[in-house]
Motif scaffolding. Sequence first.
Motif, PDB file in Angstrom:
ATOM      1  N   THR A 227       0.819  -1.214   0.000  1.00  0.00           N
ATOM      2  CA  THR A 227       0.000   0.000   0.000  1.00  0.00           C
ATOM      3  C   THR A 227       0.856   1.270   0.000  1.00  0.00           C
ATOM      4  O   THR A 227       0.348   2.349  -0.289  1.00  0.00           O
ATOM      5  CB  THR A 227      -0.933   0.041   1.227  1.00  0.00           C
ATOM      6  N   GLY A 228       2.117   1.146   0.349  1.00  0.00           N
ATOM      7  CA  GLY A 228       3.006   2.316   0.356  1.00  0.00           C
ATOM      8  C   GLY A 228       3.114   2.992   1.708  1.00  0.00           C
ATOM      9  O   GLY A 228       3.844   3.960   1.864  1.00  0.00           O
ATOM     10  N   THR A 229       2.363   2.497   2.709  1.00  0.00           N
ATOM     11  CA  THR A 229       2.412   3.148   4.029  1.00  0.00           C
ATOM     12  C   THR A 229       3.763   2.948   4.720  1.00  0.00           C
ATOM     13  O   THR A 229       4.126   3.716   5.597  1.00  0.00           O
ATOM     14  CB  THR A 229       1.278   2.636   4.949  1.00  0.00           C
TER      15      THR A 229
ATOM     16  N   GLU B  55       6.519   3.478   3.343  1.00  0.00           N
ATOM     17  CA  GLU B  55       7.332   4.621   2.910  1.00  0.00           C
ATOM     18  C   GLU B  55       7.133   5.813   3.858  1.00  0.00           C
ATOM     19  O   GLU B  55       8.109   6.432   4.288  1.00  0.00           O
ATOM     20  CB  GLU B  55       6.928   4.999   1.480  1.00  0.00           C
ATOM     21  N   THR B  56       5.880   6.076   4.192  1.00  0.00           N
ATOM     22  CA  THR B  56       5.630   7.212   5.092  1.00  0.00           C
ATOM     23  C   THR B  56       6.097   6.893   6.516  1.00  0.00           C
ATOM     24  O   THR B  56       6.521   7.771   7.244  1.00  0.00           O
ATOM     25  CB  THR B  56       4.139   7.599   5.108  1.00  0.00           C
ATOM     26  N   LEU B  57       6.015   5.614   6.855  1.00  0.00           N
ATOM     27  CA  LEU B  57       6.486   5.197   8.186  1.00  0.00           C
ATOM     28  C   LEU B  57       8.002   5.389   8.298  1.00  0.00           C
ATOM     29  O   LEU B  57       8.514   5.877   9.299  1.00  0.00           O
ATOM     30  CB  LEU B  57       6.120   3.725   8.394  1.00  0.00           C
ATOM     31  N   LEU B  58       8.702   5.021   7.226  1.00  0.00           N
ATOM     32  CA  LEU B  58      10.160   5.151   7.235  1.00  0.00           C
ATOM     33  C   LEU B  58      10.598   6.612   7.116  1.00  0.00           C
ATOM     34  O   LEU B  58      11.747   6.938   7.421  1.00  0.00           O
ATOM     35  CB  LEU B  58      10.769   4.329   6.099  1.00  0.00           C
TER      36      LEU B  58
END
Lengths: 259, 365
Positions: free
Chosen positions: A82-84, A86-89
């Motif tokens: 989902t790409g989440t 990326e935002t977490l990292l």
Amino acid sequence: MRNLFVILRQEIFSLLISPATFIAGFYFLLVMGLMFWFYLGSYHLSTGRMPPIFELAFGLFIMTPTIIPFLTMRSLAEERRTGTLETLLATPTPTYAIVVGKWGAAYLYYLSLCGLALGFPAVTHYFFEDKVGELRFMDLTFLFGGGLYLMVSGAAFVAIGIFASSLTRSQLVAGMLTFTLLLIQLSLIYYFHENQPAAPTSMLGETIHQSLGAFFRGYDHLREFSRGIIDTRPIVYYLTSAALFLGFATLVTEHRSGE
Amino acid sequence: MVNEDFLIEVDQLTKTFGRKKAVDCISFQIRKGEVVGFLGPNGAGKSTTMRILCGLLTGTSGRMSVCGIPMAQYSHEVKKYIGYMPENNPLPLDLRVYEYLRFRGKLKGLEGARLKKRVDLVLELCDLHRSAEQRIIGNLSKGYRQRVGIAEALVAEPKLVVMDEPTIGLDPHQVIIIRDLIEKLRGEVTFFISSHVLSEIENSCDRALILNHGRIVAEGTLTELRENFAPEISFEVKAKGDPREISAQIQKLDSNIEKTDEGAVDKAGFRWFSFRSAKAKDIMERTAALLVRNSRTSLGEIRETHPDLEEIFIRATQRSWEIETPLGAIEEDAGDESGKGQMKPKAKSKRARSKKKRNVRRKTS
């Protein structure tokens, strides 16, 4: 460290609001309940040498390839898909905290399922103590040994699941990979239980067979633990395996963070 | 040497994936409080640059600092100052908006009353507090989700907000809401926005960087970009009369004048003509005088037109294409450290050399 607990808490929350968690738990406990039912029904046929907690712990142990993929396959694979992730990292959270946080949540859920499965002998013991009292279902020595073995082996098995989930974007592939890795582990345990390294044909063969055999003596270890004999070697083995697989998962997640 | 005026300083940044150079030796600076647009065709290296800027990727070579902190050594520290909204705005669909923002706020170091205050503030700022606060993200419309993504990027009082295509897939009303949001925060927060919607960049940004093939091919304010990429004067004339005669007369005024377009005649007999002139500065006055003097023509209106960012973007990227050799190699002027300098064709690319070698071999055999 603070962020590790933030992620752990969030993961537990996510597990609790997901219907899949409860469905997996329900089927796991259903199968465990049936196994316990058959165990009670066939107890008079067994030699009765092993404490009953061994049978239950062994049942839980061989059930791990089917339950652990459900707990771990979603963790990193779904976040990457989902790409989440990326935002977490992109937040000031170390990658190990993300991996360990997710592992922690899945592990706690695994332990809670094991705890719930122990409810079967506990209920039987308290309600039918006059009939099954001699089986010593609630003998603390046996409970502690068997429980400890399930705890440490579960730590490693859940870590394997998290590692598999870090390798792919697909939950299905992550689940299948976890199932396969755990099945290989159990197959090796079975193989080395059936083929004890007794008569080596050469020095090299002896060394390899004995070395591998020492790692995969899970069945024998479980028997010992269930009788209250605590051996530190399997504890170290499973805990280092857990650390190793979590380390691999962290490296893979970091390496693939920009994808 | 760290310059305190600059929030971002990028120097000779390169990123390669295998043999492919995604970002090729780029350098730029962004001042505090600036709103900078980051443009480029697909595959130009915009997202890669943004990911490096957010600490998700490491550059192969070069230097970069945010708030004066070097990214390579202290990426963990730098992330505290950055709010990032990636392309497609990924969000956990099973959480409620409020839960999600609290979770992200905690990860970014907020807690207690400050966390609550910031979450409430961004909910209000992004107009989520009335209707969407307690809704599950998966049930929200695209516009609301986009606002949740922006709220997440803003929740921890970032000094820099990096947004990759923030208005993609939004309707004009939602685009205006996001533009207004940027306007509200102008000066307080530095925005680095990538977009394909060039009118958005034109309306919202102080400055634009145009990237092509991993290199910055243009940089500056809209006026600076116009001077560099569209220095000629363009004007439109609304006139009545024989169109051939009008065009011929105007073009006689100066040999540099070129007719670019001619419209249809309206009810009153007027039509629009578009012209472009490379040099003549007083050309509009002379054109007006000519049409007024001539008894067979009459002037309705004359106005100067400016090329928009789209035109500049096309010219900037086209120029870098034209500069490239047919085999795709480009080489930057070694003396230019800004990364936006004049590009010149490489003497011979690797492929060209190997092709030449093959030809030589064929001849010798």
